[in-house]
Design a protein around this motif. Structure first.
Motif, PDB file in Angstrom:
ATOM      1  N   MET A   1       0.768  -1.073   0.073  1.00 19.22           N
ATOM      2  CA  MET A   1       0.144  -0.035  -0.032  1.00 19.22           C
ATOM      3  C   MET A   1       0.871   1.417  -0.163  1.00 19.22           C
ATOM      4  O   MET A   1       2.020   1.158   0.380  1.00 19.22           O
ATOM      5  N   ARG A   2       0.313   2.347  -0.490  1.00 18.02           N
ATOM      6  CA  ARG A   2       0.830   3.553  -0.686  1.00 18.02           C
ATOM      7  C   ARG A   2       0.067   4.843   0.312  1.00 18.02           C
ATOM      8  O   ARG A   2      -0.999   4.343   0.419  1.00 18.02           O
ATOM      9  N   ILE A   3       0.881   5.828   0.579  1.00 21.89           N
ATOM     10  CA  ILE A   3       0.234   6.839   1.028  1.00 21.89           C
ATOM     11  C   ILE A   3       0.066   8.116   0.293  1.00 21.89           C
ATOM     12  O   ILE A   3       1.160   8.398  -0.432  1.00 21.89           O
ATOM     13  N   PHE A   4      -1.269   8.503  -0.010  1.00 20.02           N
ATOM     14  CA  PHE A   4      -1.477   9.537  -0.889  1.00 20.02           C
ATOM     15  C   PHE A   4      -2.032  10.747  -0.224  1.00 20.02           C
ATOM     16  O   PHE A   4      -2.641  10.590   0.675  1.00 20.02           O
ATOM     17  N   GLU A   5      -1.977  11.819  -0.661  1.00 19.76           N
ATOM     18  CA  GLU A   5      -2.643  12.995  -0.349  1.00 19.76           C
ATOM     19  C   GLU A   5      -3.395  13.517  -1.703  1.00 19.76           C
ATOM     20  O   GLU A   5      -2.809  13.580  -2.753  1.00 19.76           O
ATOM     21  N   VAL A   6      -4.589  13.546  -1.573  1.00 17.47           N
ATOM     22  CA  VAL A   6      -5.665  13.660  -2.509  1.00 17.47           C
ATOM     23  C   VAL A   6      -6.472  15.244  -2.499  1.00 17.47           C
ATOM     24  O   VAL A   6      -6.642  15.317  -1.317  1.00 17.47           O
ATOM     25  N   ILE A   7      -6.074  15.750  -3.539  1.00 19.46           N
ATOM     26  CA  ILE A   7      -6.722  17.032  -3.402  1.00 19.46           C
ATOM     27  C   ILE A   7      -7.817  17.789  -4.159  1.00 19.46           C
ATOM     28  O   ILE A   7      -7.772  17.412  -5.472  1.00 19.46           O
ATOM     29  N   ARG A  31      -4.574   5.830   2.319  1.00 15.98           N
ATOM     30  CA  ARG A  31      -3.940   4.728   2.046  1.00 15.98           C
ATOM     31  C   ARG A  31      -4.828   3.837   0.817  1.00 15.98           C
ATOM     32  O   ARG A  31      -5.941   3.433   1.102  1.00 15.98           O
ATOM     33  N   ALA A  32      -3.945   3.591  -0.239  1.00 18.68           N
ATOM     34  CA  ALA A  32      -4.356   2.986  -1.387  1.00 18.68           C
ATOM     35  C   ALA A  32      -3.332   2.437  -2.139  1.00 18.68           C
ATOM     36  O   ALA A  32      -2.295   2.693  -2.090  1.00 18.68           O
TER      37      ALA A  32
END
Length: 112
Positions: A1-7, A31-32
């Protein structure tokens, strides 16, 4: 899994100085496995939030890092939170419309 910031650019506040598309951004820590999966999770939440002055979908996704400790399902870890979104050299993807494909943009730091 990866950590993203969605804006999502801007926020739906009615304040003339801090609201609307040019105000601080609406962000989610997610987390996706993929950019598309992270955006899809955030878009469900954004569609349920007020959006008279802003779009009800995400515009940018930043890859912050890997979640090495977790094998759990994709999840919104934090958000929505309102802040100005700054990309600090992370990999980033953008789209102009809800159904557009995510396009990776080179980081300005990568050219240096």
């Amino acid at each position: 899994m990866r950590i993203f910031e969605v804006i999502r650019w801007g926020n739906d506040s009615g304040d003339p100085l801090t609201g609307g598309a040019n105000g601080p951004d609406t962000c989610f820590l997610v987390r996706a496995d993929t950019v598309e999966e992270a955006a899809r999770l955030a878009d469900v939440r954004l569609a349920a939030l007020p959006h008279q002055r802003v779009s009800p979908w995400s515009h940018a996704v930043y890859l912050l890092g890997d979640d090495l400790a977790s094998r759990e399902a994709p999840l919104i870890l934090r958000g929505p939170y309102i802040q100005s979104a700054y990309c600090h050299g992370w990999r980033q993807w953008h789209r102009n419309e809800r159904n557009d494909p995510w396009v990776e943009k080179p980081s300005p730091d990568a050219a240096a």
